[in-house]
Design an enzyme around this catalytic site. Sequence first.
Site: not given
Length: 484
Positions: A182, A216, A240
């Site tokens: 990212k 989420e 992550h």
Amino acid sequence: MVSRVIPVDPFDLVIFGGTGDLAKRKILPGLYRRFLGGQMPADSRIIGGARADLTDEAYRAMVAAAIDEFVPPDRKNPEVITDFLARISYVSIDATVEGGWEKLKTLVRPGVVRAFYFSVAPALFGDLAEKLHQHGIADTTCRIVVEKPFGRDLASAKALNATLAKYFTEDQIYRIDHYLGKETVQNLMAVRFANILFEPLWKAEYVDHVQITVAETVGVNGRGAYYDTSGAMRDMIQNHMMQLLCLIAMEPPYHFDPAAVRDEKLKVIRALDAVKPSDIVRGQYLAGGGEGGYVEHSENPNSKTESYLALKVSVSNWRWKGTPFYLRTGKRLRARTSEIAITFKEPPHSIFDETSGWKENVLVIRLQPNEGMDLLVMIKEPGPGGMRLTQVPLDMSFADALGEDAEDVPDAYERLIMDVIRGNQTLFMRGDEVEAAWAWTDPIIQGWEARGHKPQGYDPGSSGPEDALMLMHRDGRRWREIKG
Ligand code: NAD
């Protein structure tokens, strides 16, 4: 601002699992975008490999449909799509049986960069590696790309590393963690190590605490059976969020190269203290908002799998002793957001009185939505009325800074695949890092299993279980609000 695109060397990329969800949603549309952007040379080939019996034409039609579905309308150029599809072929191959491998061998050209993307279940990694080796398709100059999950505990990760090591050296293995691809995550390294401003303050003396949030709104939906073998710890924290923590906590590497960066990340993982049960909150979402709860999606009505996890983590080294890292992640939460927030301490002495409205400086690194960074600073509230303070963001939204070029910023998969072709492993996990991360998570998971620990229920649309609030409150701190 004009973005600089440097084409990579011509390559042959074989995508095992070329008909799968990941290939269709990310890998193939990503490659198309790099072709459109001029980074994938015309003399490159993409070979899809999967079990289905397809002709090249049928596979190209599938790729065209994937581009149609997953590439934004303004990036769809019919001529370029036709050109791109002409570089694609297909071979029907089963990792576990003979057949198709000799055809594959004729398709992969020896004179170009050769990479094999294992976008299949990890149980097949060993078979693929063995077949590539047996048939003389891959040699010491090839690269392999492997997807998560990389093991489900230390023992399985070690076994997987050992299997791959039979056929490939570590510098040929690219373990993908798409968070590392990212833009903002890499910018974190640029901000830390290309500026003098932040690094002097980047330590326990000045940093009160760090919060890392990945929230989420979706639940597990059709993936309940898979998720029951995983849970938030294995699905998010071990990989992550651990990687994000490493990039914040690591010492400056001597150089921006794979060995130096990964050595420093490994040191952070090794410096993590064992987490006390009282510093962990596990949650599982309940029914609500017209949707069933976690257990309704699981095949096990008594499932104790966590869909939410909050942890207080300590990095035991000189730089971070006394600065807690709070990590939280969950499904079916109030908003979809991922961010890192670094909260700085109070100035040693305040010249303003208690009613001035002082708040801490916070550096917020937003991964989604709207990738960018905010530095929250105190200024004088404008206008008359005496010295009143107000907190304002110094906003570094990339979309604003890059203007029209923001659309050309490659997504994580595009960037990482190009790094594979360039032979740059900086943004990929090394085998010892993965093992160290499992060595830290294993005892936590084993503790839950031994105690038959049951996660706390939380309402969909909330910010998680009540106890997670207490994890911060008892330290005199608060979670940042979860908002999209
Ligand atoms: P999928 O089930 O949609 O596709 C699997 C692919 O593997 C298909 O192309 C299938 O034909 C192929 N395949 C299955 N058995 C095979 C065999 N014996 N020999 C050759 N090919 C075979 O899976 P997916 O969602 O695309 O995921 C692929 C990998 O990527 C998995 O390891 C998954 O954990 C990982 N991953 C997926 C996502 C995602 O968003 N889908 C995200 C992160 C990681």
